[in-house]
Design a protein around this motif. Structure first.
Motif, PDB file in Angstrom:
ATOM      1  N   GLU A  50       0.812  -1.216   0.000  1.00 17.99           N
ATOM      2  CA  GLU A  50       0.000   0.000   0.000  1.00 17.99           C
ATOM      3  C   GLU A  50       0.846   1.268   0.000  1.00 17.99           C
ATOM      4  OE1 GLU A  50      -2.693  -0.062   3.262  1.00 17.99           O
ATOM      5  OE2 GLU A  50      -3.618  -1.967   2.704  1.00 17.99           O
ATOM      6  N   GLU A  51       1.976   1.242   0.695  1.00 11.39           N
ATOM      7  CA  GLU A  51       2.744   2.468   0.923  1.00 11.39           C
ATOM      8  C   GLU A  51       3.828   2.741  -0.113  1.00 11.39           C
ATOM      9  OE1 GLU A  51       2.276   4.781   3.058  1.00 11.39           O
ATOM     10  OE2 GLU A  51       0.807   3.887   4.426  1.00 11.39           O
ATOM     11  N   PHE A  52       4.330   1.705  -0.775  1.00  6.18           N
ATOM     12  CA  PHE A  52       5.533   1.893  -1.574  1.00  6.18           C
ATOM     13  C   PHE A  52       5.349   1.458  -3.016  1.00  6.18           C
ATOM     14  CE2 PHE A  52       7.136   0.840   2.775  1.00  6.18           C
ATOM     15  CZ  PHE A  52       7.575   2.127   3.094  1.00  6.18           C
ATOM     16  N   ASP A  53       5.665   2.376  -3.913  1.00  9.77           N
ATOM     17  CA  ASP A  53       5.942   2.018  -5.293  1.00  9.77           C
ATOM     18  C   ASP A  53       7.420   2.334  -5.516  1.00  9.77           C
ATOM     19  OD1 ASP A  53       6.044   4.781  -5.414  1.00  9.77           O
ATOM     20  OD2 ASP A  53       4.233   4.980  -6.627  1.00  9.77           O
ATOM     21  N   ALA A  54       7.931   2.062  -6.689  1.00 11.60           N
ATOM     22  CA  ALA A  54       9.367   2.230  -6.925  1.00 11.60           C
ATOM     23  C   ALA A  54       9.852   3.664  -6.679  1.00 11.60           C
ATOM     24  CB  ALA A  54       9.721   1.765  -8.332  1.00 11.60           C
ATOM     25  N   PRO A  55       9.174   4.709  -7.206  1.00  7.21           N
ATOM     26  CA  PRO A  55       9.656   6.075  -6.943  1.00  7.21           C
ATOM     27  C   PRO A  55       9.673   6.423  -5.457  1.00  7.21           C
ATOM     28  CG  PRO A  55       8.112   6.066  -8.780  1.00  7.21           C
ATOM     29  CD  PRO A  55       8.039   4.702  -8.166  1.00  7.21           C
ATOM     30  N   THR A  56       8.697   5.931  -4.705  1.00  6.58           N
ATOM     31  CA  THR A  56       8.661   6.219  -3.263  1.00  6.58           C
ATOM     32  C   THR A  56       9.818   5.545  -2.549  1.00  6.58           C
ATOM     33  OG1 THR A  56       6.251   6.364  -3.377  1.00  6.58           O
ATOM     34  CG2 THR A  56       7.231   6.131  -1.191  1.00  6.58           C
ATOM     35  N   VAL A  57      10.103   4.309  -2.921  1.00  4.32           N
ATOM     36  CA  VAL A  57      11.227   3.601  -2.310  1.00  4.32           C
ATOM     37  C   VAL A  57      12.524   4.356  -2.564  1.00  4.32           C
ATOM     38  CG1 VAL A  57      12.623   1.496  -2.386  1.00  4.32           C
ATOM     39  CG2 VAL A  57      10.132   1.333  -2.397  1.00  4.32           C
ATOM     40  N   VAL A  58      12.749   4.761  -3.800  1.00  2.62           N
ATOM     41  CA  VAL A  58      13.977   5.479  -4.147  1.00  2.62           C
ATOM     42  C   VAL A  58      14.043   6.824  -3.438  1.00  2.62           C
ATOM     43  CG1 VAL A  58      15.255   6.551  -6.034  1.00  2.62           C
ATOM     44  CG2 VAL A  58      14.220   4.302  -6.357  1.00  2.62           C
ATOM     45  N   ASP A  59      12.928   7.526  -3.388  1.00 11.43           N
ATOM     46  CA  ASP A  59      12.898   8.849  -2.760  1.00 11.43           C
ATOM     47  C   ASP A  59      13.218   8.776  -1.268  1.00 11.43           C
ATOM     48  OD1 ASP A  59      12.233  11.754  -2.774  1.00 11.43           O
ATOM     49  OD2 ASP A  59      10.555  11.108  -1.513  1.00 11.43           O
ATOM     50  N   ARG A  60      12.726   7.748  -0.600  1.00 13.19           N
ATOM     51  CA  ARG A  60      12.888   7.664   0.862  1.00 13.19           C
ATOM     52  C   ARG A  60      14.084   6.818   1.296  1.00 13.19           C
ATOM     53  NH1 ARG A  60       6.540   6.586   2.496  1.00 13.19           N
ATOM     54  NH2 ARG A  60       5.684   8.474   1.515  1.00 13.19           N
ATOM     55  N   GLY A  61      14.539   5.928   0.425  1.00 15.64           N
ATOM     56  CA  GLY A  61      15.617   5.028   0.852  1.00 15.64           C
ATOM     57  C   GLY A  61      16.781   4.907  -0.098  1.00 15.64           C
ATOM     58  N   GLY A  62      16.701   5.556  -1.267  1.00 13.29           N
ATOM     59  CA  GLY A  62      17.765   5.425  -2.248  1.00 13.29           C
ATOM     60  C   GLY A  62      17.534   4.244  -3.170  1.00 13.29           C
ATOM     61  N   VAL A  63      18.344   4.165  -4.230  1.00 20.22           N
ATOM     62  CA  VAL A  63      18.180   3.104  -5.213  1.00 20.22           C
ATOM     63  C   VAL A  63      18.466   1.744  -4.587  1.00 20.22           C
ATOM     64  CG1 VAL A  63      18.944   2.237  -7.459  1.00 20.22           C
ATOM     65  CG2 VAL A  63      18.768   4.705  -7.068  1.00 20.22           C
ATOM     66  N   GLY A  64      19.441   1.687  -3.680  1.00 21.03           N
ATOM     67  CA  GLY A  64      19.764   0.427  -3.040  1.00 21.03           C
ATOM     68  C   GLY A  64      18.595  -0.177  -2.286  1.00 21.03           C
ATOM     69  N   ALA A  65      17.712   0.684  -1.786  1.00 23.09           N
ATOM     70  CA  ALA A  65      16.546   0.190  -1.050  1.00 23.09           C
ATOM     71  C   ALA A  65      15.608  -0.616  -1.943  1.00 23.09           C
ATOM     72  CB  ALA A  65      15.791   1.354  -0.411  1.00 23.09           C
ATOM     73  N   LEU A  66      15.657  -0.378  -3.251  1.00 23.73           N
ATOM     74  CA  LEU A  66      14.860  -1.206  -4.155  1.00 23.73           C
ATOM     75  C   LEU A  66      15.251  -2.674  -3.992  1.00 23.73           C
ATOM     76  CD1 LEU A  66      14.882   0.856  -7.485  1.00 23.73           C
ATOM     77  CD2 LEU A  66      12.880   0.370  -6.061  1.00 23.73           C
ATOM     78  N   GLY A  67      16.556  -2.923  -3.905  1.00 25.64           N
ATOM     79  CA  GLY A  67      17.020  -4.284  -3.725  1.00 25.64           C
ATOM     80  C   GLY A  67      16.630  -4.870  -2.385  1.00 25.64           C
ATOM     81  N   THR A  68      16.719  -4.055  -1.322  1.00 26.09           N
ATOM     82  CA  THR A  68      16.369  -4.541   0.011  1.00 26.09           C
ATOM     83  C   THR A  68      14.892  -4.889   0.096  1.00 26.09           C
ATOM     84  OG1 THR A  68      18.100  -3.106   0.916  1.00 26.09           O
ATOM     85  CG2 THR A  68      16.515  -4.022   2.472  1.00 26.09           C
ATOM     86  N   VAL A  69      14.040  -4.034  -0.454  1.00 24.11           N
ATOM     87  CA  VAL A  69      12.596  -4.313  -0.438  1.00 24.11           C
ATOM     88  C   VAL A  69      12.291  -5.551  -1.270  1.00 24.11           C
ATOM     89  CG1 VAL A  69      10.325  -3.430  -1.106  1.00 24.11           C
ATOM     90  CG2 VAL A  69      11.968  -1.915   0.020  1.00 24.11           C
ATOM     91  N   LEU A  70      12.928  -5.670  -2.438  1.00 25.82           N
ATOM     92  CA  LEU A  70      12.716  -6.853  -3.266  1.00 25.82           C
ATOM     93  C   LEU A  70      13.119  -8.130  -2.524  1.00 25.82           C
ATOM     94  CD1 LEU A  70      13.812  -6.199  -6.977  1.00 25.82           C
ATOM     95  CD2 LEU A  70      11.700  -7.298  -6.194  1.00 25.82           C
ATOM     96  N   ALA A  71      14.252  -8.083  -1.854  1.00 23.74           N
ATOM     97  CA  ALA A  71      14.715  -9.258  -1.112  1.00 23.74           C
ATOM     98  C   ALA A  71      13.748  -9.612   0.006  1.00 23.74           C
ATOM     99  CB  ALA A  71      16.112  -9.002  -0.555  1.00 23.74           C
ATOM    100  N   ALA A  72      13.192  -8.607   0.670  1.00 23.71           N
ATOM    101  CA  ALA A  72      12.232  -8.858   1.743  1.00 23.71           C
ATOM    102  C   ALA A  72      10.942  -9.467   1.195  1.00 23.71           C
ATOM    103  CB  ALA A  72      11.933  -7.572   2.495  1.00 23.71           C
ATOM    104  N   LEU A  73      10.460  -8.952   0.073  1.00 19.68           N
ATOM    105  CA  LEU A  73       9.274  -9.525  -0.555  1.00 19.68           C
ATOM    106  C   LEU A  73       9.525 -10.979  -0.954  1.00 19.68           C
ATOM    107  CD1 LEU A  73       8.213  -6.532  -2.859  1.00 19.68           C
ATOM    108  CD2 LEU A  73       7.177  -7.207  -0.678  1.00 19.68           C
ATOM    109  N   ALA A  74      10.729 -11.246  -1.456  1.00 18.66           N
ATOM    110  CA  ALA A  74      11.080 -12.608  -1.829  1.00 18.66           C
ATOM    111  C   ALA A  74      11.145 -13.513  -0.601  1.00 18.66           C
ATOM    112  CB  ALA A  74      12.413 -12.620  -2.573  1.00 18.66           C
ATOM    113  N   ALA A  75      11.676 -12.991   0.507  1.00 22.99           N
ATOM    114  CA  ALA A  75      11.723 -13.785   1.739  1.00 22.99           C
ATOM    115  C   ALA A  75      10.320 -14.140   2.199  1.00 22.99           C
ATOM    116  CB  ALA A  75      12.464 -13.003   2.824  1.00 22.99           C
ATOM    117  N   TYR A  76       9.388 -13.197   2.071  1.00 23.81           N
ATOM    118  CA  TYR A  76       7.999 -13.470   2.431  1.00 23.81           C
ATOM    119  C   TYR A  76       7.413 -14.550   1.525  1.00 23.81           C
ATOM    120  CZ  TYR A  76       2.957 -12.821   2.908  1.00 23.81           C
ATOM    121  OH  TYR A  76       1.612 -13.038   3.090  1.00 23.81           O
TER     122      TYR A  76
END
Length: 526
Positions: free
Chosen positions: A276-302
């Motif tokens: 609900e809270e995050f799309d790609a631009p929001t992730v980059v804006d709040r956490g940087g490009v590297g956060a895209l990878g961290t969020v992806l890894a977390a989704l994959a872990a789930y």
């Protein structure tokens, strides 16, 4: 230091009884392994290979996690009023492991939620031999008495991972199987106490006023001494990713604190919030490009946790939404990628971003069926564009006279190395590069500030001091520094941030633990 006093997120009486009952069923550990490679001698680069790098990674991860658990720098369990009962629990673990005495002495509490920032100086001379003595390993002071969701989440996950590793392999030269069993059980309990305190039904890091039945909301920070929750200005992608990754791992284990269904429900609620809270631009804006990878890894872990797991029986809708978001994030990465090279923001360590994104893509390809070729291309560029063979490190991409590296950067890079090892075309490169990065950067830069026994000969080309000889009046705990910098002119590394921050330090510990056991039999040395 703050004691866990049971306010907001405390464990129920039935939970405490369940913990005590669980101490009787401690399983035997498996084979142990010795301390970091070297055992008192400096090693030539040709002698330091992938097995030795995995071994060192395991011990550095363990040093960080154990130091925090013993530190007293944060919220401790049990609360002061119940401190007298803790020896009974320790004794139950000892009996379950069939030990004459516990492998750590004087233990009356354990840190379950670390302060956001700490200065890991010992307040008295530490005792490690013939066994660690807990009261001597408490940090002298911590000047940031607040909790952050990301740091506590990584602390919970790091404790859980260490407990699993303790049961999987170890060192006959250092500990017996029974001692490994004791420590594994203790650290797993600590992870569940931390999870209950921070993220349980009344968890102190949950913003309960913003929640509903389908989503979990996190505060920005929590002050234990005043029981004050401070709302986040905006949801932080790394904090939610850390929480989801941790809950997903926990939901595969079961516990005396939470049954798997309850933990799976929390994980699904966190996943829905991320969707609900995050799309790609929001992730980059709040956490940087590297956060895209961290969020992806977390989704994959789930997604991986839900596979064949009855605890997630009611999670089909959340999993479908997670898959849709993961696909969108992969598309966003592809748009920022030119022949595998990820476009980063100016302040980011480009190799670390490349590695973090590559790790997220690789994990998503396995758990969610996204394109594995994209992941392989991104990880190939990590070595082709950023590895500096002369320095034994990865370039930050800035082409300046200094090269900066934070603990989070190092954690991202280690995660990228682990992910790259999954591709046959890159596995050989990983076996060549990973040992040099561990030995020449993590050890050589002094990012790992101290050790409990020698990883290399004192006075050798690359070494770090023993904890009791690492500065301050009585030494420092063997945990990461926050940041180091390499000066190309003087050809030397310098520590630029001496603090310890769980949000980065224990994230790196999680990545090192996973790298250490990446192939299931992480290291076999002489």
């Amino acid at each position: 230091m703050t004691r866990f006093d049971g306010t907001g997120g405390g464990l129920t009486d039935s939970s405490r009884r369940a913990v005590l009952r669980a101490t009787a069923s401690v399983g035997a550990g498996a084979l142990w392994l010795a301390g970091p490679s070297g055992r008192g001698r400096a090693q030539e680069p040709s002698e330091y290979g992938i097995a030795e790098a995995r071994e060192t990674a395991y011990w550095y991860a363990r040093y960080n996690v154990e130091s925090v658990l013993w530190s007293g720098a944060g919220v401790e369990y049990p609360p002061g009023a119940e401190r007298a009962s803790f020896p009974d629990l320790v004794d139950g673990l000892r009996e379950g492991a069939e030990l004459d005495r516990p492998p750590i002495g004087g233990l009356t509490s354990i840190t379950i939620a670390p302060d956001a920032t700490g200065e890991p100086l010992y307040g008295t001379r530490p005792t490690f031999e013939p066994r660690p003595v807990a009261p001597t390993l408490v940090w002298e002071w911590s000047w940031d008495h607040r909790l952050e969701p990301e740091g506590v989440a990584w602390a919970v996950r790091a404790s859980l991972l260490l407990a699993r590793s303790l049961r999987a392999f170890g060192a006959p030269e250092r500990e017996s199987e029974a001692e490994a069993a004791f420590l594994g059980a203790l650290y797993e309990l600590a992870s569940w106490w931390g999870l209950a305190y921070a993220f349980g039904p009344d968890g102190v890091l949950r913003n309960l006023a913003e929640e509903n039945d389908d989503r979990l909301s996190l505060v920005g920070e929590y002050y234990p001494e005043t029981d004050e929750r401070v709302a986040a200005e905006a949801p932080e992608p790394r904090a939610y990713a850390a929480t989801l990754w941790t809950l997903s791992d926990a939901a595969t284990a079961g516990s005396p604190e939470f049954d798997r269904e309850a933990t799976a429900t929390l994980a699904s609620a966190t996943a829905r919030t991320i969707v609900e809270e995050f799309d790609a631009p929001t992730v980059v804006d709040r956490g940087g490009v590297g956060a895209l990878g961290t969020v992806l890894a977390a989704l994959a872990a789930y997604a991986a946790a839900t596979e064949g797991n009855d605890a997630f029986a009611a999670a089909d809708d959340a999993l479908e939404e997670v898959a849709d978001l993961a696909a969108a994030l992969v598309d966003a990465v592809a748009e920022r990628t030119d022949d595998g090279r990820v476009e980063t923001q100016e302040a980011e360590h480009r190799a670390a971003v490349q590695a973090a994104v590559g790790q997220g893509l690789e994990r998503a390809s396995r758990a969610l069926g996204t394109d594995a070729d994209v992941a392989e291309d991104v990880l190939a560029v990590l070595f082709e564009e950023y590895w500096n063979d002369d320095l034994g490190t990865f370039e930050d991409g800035r082409r300046e006279m200094t090269l900066a590296l934070t603990t989070r950067d190092a954690g991202d890079i280690v995660g990228g190395l682990t992910a790259a090892g999954a591709f046959e075309a890159l596995s050989g490169t990983v076996e060549e590069v990973a040992p040099r990065f561990v030995e020449e950067t993590i050890t050589g830069s002094r990012l790992q500030r101290a050790q409990r026994w020698h990883a290399a000969e004192v006075g050798g080309e690359r070494w770090i001091p023993l904890a009791e000889e690492s500065g301050g009046t009585y030494g420092q705990a063997p945990v990461f520094y926050e940041a180091v910098t390499y000066d190309r002119e003087y050809e030397d590394w310098t520590v630029t941030d001496r603090s310890f921050r769980p949000a980065s330090g224990l994230y790196a510990a999680c990545q090192l633990d996973r790298f250490a056991r990446a192939d299931g039999a992480p290291f076999e040395t002489d």
